[in-house]
Design an enzyme around this catalytic site. Sequence first.
Site, short mmCIF file in Angstrom:
data_model
loop_
_atom_site.label_atom_id
_atom_site.label_comp_id
_atom_site.label_asym_id
_atom_site.label_seq_id
_atom_site.Cartn_x
_atom_site.Cartn_y
_atom_site.Cartn_z
CD GLU A 47 -7.68 -5.99 6.02
OE1 GLU A 47 -7.73 -6.86 6.23
OE2 GLU A 47 -7.42 -5.23 4.95
CD GLU A 55 8.37 -3.81 4.13
OE1 GLU A 55 7.25 -3.32 3.82
OE2 GLU A 55 9.13 -2.80 2.87
CB SER A 102 -11.35 0.98 2.62
OG SER A 102 -10.04 1.19 3.08
CD GLN A 158 -9.87 -3.91 8.31
OE1 GLN A 158 -8.75 -3.24 7.88
NE2 GLN A 158 -9.12 -5.44 9.14
N GLY A 159 -11.76 -0.59 10.79
CA GLY A 159 -11.34 0.21 11.97
C GLY A 159 -10.34 -0.47 13.38
CB SER A 214 -4.22 1.30 11.09
OG SER A 214 -4.58 0.15 9.70
C1 LIG Z 1 -5.38 1.81 0.47
C2 LIG Z 1 -5.36 1.60 2.06
C3 LIG Z 1 -6.58 0.99 1.93
C4 LIG Z 1 -6.56 0.31 3.75
N1 LIG Z 1 -7.71 0.59 4.45
C5 LIG Z 1 -7.39 0.31 5.97
C6 LIG Z 1 -9.03 0.36 6.56
O1 LIG Z 1 -10.05 0.24 5.66
N2 LIG Z 1 -8.66 -0.28 8.05
C7 LIG Z 1 -7.29 -0.08 8.67
O2 LIG Z 1 -8.00 -0.27 9.98
N3 LIG Z 1 -6.97 0.33 7.96
C8 LIG Z 1 -6.39 0.43 6.83
N4 LIG Z 1 -5.43 0.86 5.82
C9 LIG Z 1 -4.36 0.49 6.85
C10 LIG Z 1 -3.06 -0.03 6.31
O3 LIG Z 1 -3.19 -1.70 7.37
C11 LIG Z 1 -1.50 0.45 6.69
O4 LIG Z 1 -1.33 1.36 6.32
C12 LIG Z 1 -0.63 -0.75 6.99
O5 LIG Z 1 -0.76 -1.69 8.14
C13 LIG Z 1 0.42 -0.45 7.70
O6 LIG Z 1 0.34 0.70 9.09
P1 LIG Z 1 1.24 2.07 8.27
O7 LIG Z 1 0.80 2.78 7.66
O8 LIG Z 1 1.27 2.24 9.74
O9 LIG Z 1 2.71 2.23 7.91
P2 LIG Z 1 4.01 1.79 9.79
O10 LIG Z 1 3.81 0.16 10.26
O11 LIG Z 1 4.62 2.56 9.95
O12 LIG Z 1 4.87 1.12 8.73
C14 LIG Z 1 6.33 2.13 8.14
C15 LIG Z 1 7.39 1.37 7.34
O13 LIG Z 1 8.12 0.40 8.26
C16 LIG Z 1 8.07 -1.23 7.66
N5 LIG Z 1 8.12 -2.10 8.95
C17 LIG Z 1 7.11 -1.73 10.08
N6 LIG Z 1 7.17 -2.72 10.76
C18 LIG Z 1 8.13 -3.59 10.30
C19 LIG Z 1 8.54 -5.07 11.04
N7 LIG Z 1 8.46 -5.11 12.48
N8 LIG Z 1 9.54 -5.13 10.38
C20 LIG Z 1 9.85 -5.20 8.92
N9 LIG Z 1 9.49 -3.84 8.06
C21 LIG Z 1 8.53 -3.23 9.12
C22 LIG Z 1 6.65 -1.39 7.09
O14 LIG Z 1 6.78 -2.61 6.16
C23 LIG Z 1 6.66 -0.10 6.42
O15 LIG Z 1 7.42 0.61 5.59
C24 LIG Z 1 -5.57 0.55 4.62
C25 LIG Z 1 -4.57 1.55 3.96
C26 LIG Z 1 -4.57 1.57 2.27
C27 LIG Z 1 -3.04 2.29 1.47
#
Ligand SMILES: Cc1cc2nc3c(=O)[nH]c(=O)nc-3n(C[C@H](O)[C@H](O)[C@H](O)COP(=O)(O)OP(=O)(O)OC[C@H]3O[C@@H](n4cnc5c(N)ncnc54)[C@H](O)[C@@H]3O)c2cc1C
Length: 408
Positions: free
Chosen positions: A261, A393, A178, A143-144, A146
Site C-alpha cells: 500500500e 508522521e 474506502s 480494506q478493513g 482502521s
Molecule cells: C482518504 C482516506 C482513505 C482511507 N481508506 C482506508 C481504508 O480503505 N481502509 C482502512 O482501514 N483505513 C482507511 N483510511 C484510514 C487511515 O489508514 C487512517 O486514517 C490513518 O492510518 C490514521 O489513523 P487515524 O485516522 O486513526 O489517526 P490517529 O492514528 O488517531 O492519528 C492522529 C494524529 O496523531 C499522529 N500520531 C499518531 N501516532 C503517532 C506516533 N506514533 N508518532 C507521531 N505521530 C503520531 C498522526 O500522525 C495524526 O496526525 C483512510 C483514510 C483516508 C484519509
Amino acid sequence: MPQILILNEDAGREKGATVQALPTPEDTEFRDEVRTWLRENVPREPQPVEMKAMREFDSAWQRTQYEGGWAGIAWPTEYGGRGMTLNQQLIWYEEYVLAGGPEVGVNFVGLNHGGPTLIARGSEEQKSQHLPRILRGEAVWCQGFSEPGAGSDLAGLSTRAEIDGDDLVVTGQKIWTSYAIVADHQELLVRTGRGESRHADITWVINDMSNPGVDVRPIRTAARESHLFEVFFDEVRIPLSNVVGGVGNGWSVAMSTLGFERGTAFTASAVALHKSVEELIEVAGDSLGPDGRRPALADDELAARLADLRAEVASLRAMIYALVSRNARTETPGAEGSMIKLYYAEVSQRLYRLAMDVLGADGLRFVHKQTQGGWTGGYLYSLSSSIGGGTSEIQRNIIGERVLGLPR
Ligand SMILES: Cc1cc2nc3c(=O)[nH]c(=O)nc-3n(C[C@H](O)[C@H](O)[C@H](O)COP(=O)(O)OP(=O)(O)OC[C@H]3O[C@@H](n4cnc5c(N)ncnc54)[C@H](O)[C@@H]3O)c2cc1C
C-alpha cells in the site's frame, strides 16, 4: 550494482522536462505497443462520482484491459497476469497517464494491495479463487484495517473474532473503509486472541461483504467524496479457510499489505503528478494573475513556485525509478516505500495549494476532482493524502527507524 532505470524518453521531450532515456529495446517496443493500445481504448467519458455508477464504469474498463491483455502486467501468468517486469508495469503507468486513463477507482485495493498480498502470502486455493476475478473486473475489494480507536496504532485494534467450529465469528467496527458499499470482499484484520500479545493475536481474513451481519454506513467528507464508509460486524461468520497466513499471524501479513500500500500503490498517482504540474502551468498561462492584468504565469512568485514543483515532481519520479529497481530484486516492498508515500503526499498537497493560488477567486467554484478542471475537488481531496495509507508522521517514524536505523 543497482540497475538505473530512466524509462520515459517521450514524456520528457513533449513537456520540456529533463529526462534522459536509457530504455532497453524490449522496453521501447513494449512502450510503443502500450501507447497504441491505450490511445485507442482509454474511455473518453469521465469516471462517474456516484459509487454504483463508478463500480460499473471501473469494472467495465478493467474488463476491457483484461481482454486486451493488459491487466496485472507484473502478476503471475497462472492467475491471469502478464508475468512481466516491474519496469514494464511502470512504463504502463506512464503511458496510462499520458493517454488520459481514469483513476483506478474501486479497483484500488484489489489491484494494489489485496491481490499483491494474496500473491505473496495466500494459499494456492485463495490465489486461484480471487486473483483472476480481480483482474477481470469481477470482484471489488475493500480494506478493513482502521477502527475508531486504532488508526496509526493498528495493533490496538479491537474487532474480535471467536473460533466456532469451522468459522470465525466477528463482532466490532471498522472506519474509513474506502469503497465498502460496492465491495465484494474485504481484507479484514481481527483480534483472535485474548489480548495476551498485541501483535500475535491478530488474524488477516477475507470477508465476503454480503455476509449476514455486515452493515455499511456512509461518511461524508469536505471533498464531497462518497467513497468512505463505516462497517459494523454483528456476529459475522467467516470460514476459517478464508484466513490468510494462519490464525494469529495477521500482523506479519498486514505488514506485507502495508508494504504494497505504501510502497507501490501510490506509484500510478505519483506518476500522474507529472501531467498535473504541466497542466497547471498551462492553466497559469491562461488565468489572470494577482495583479489582475497579466497571466498568473507572469507573476514572479507563482512562476518560481511552479518551477520548484516541476523539479520536485521530477525528483519524485527519480525516487520511484530507484524503488522499482530495488523492488525488482525483492518479493515485497520494504520500508523505503514510505519515502515515496511521504514525498508524494507533500508534493501533491503543494501542487493543489499552488493551483488554488493560481486560480484565485475561481478556485471557490467547486469542480469535482474527476471532472476536467477539477482543481478545487482535487485540493480538498489532497488534504487526505498525508493521512490515508498511514499518516506522514508515521511514515517519518518508519523512515527514521527502519531505513536510517535511528533509535526508537
Ligand atoms: C482518504 C482516506 C482513505 C482511507 N481508506 C482506508 C481504508 O480503505 N481502509 C482502512 O482501514 N483505513 C482507511 N483510511 C484510514 C487511515 O489508514 C487512517 O486514517 C490513518 O492510518 C490514521 O489513523 P487515524 O485516522 O486513526 O489517526 P490517529 O492514528 O488517531 O492519528 C492522529 C494524529 O496523531 C499522529 N500520531 C499518531 N501516532 C503517532 C506516533 N506514533 N508518532 C507521531 N505521530 C503520531 C498522526 O500522525 C495524526 O496526525 C483512510 C483514510 C483516508 C484519509
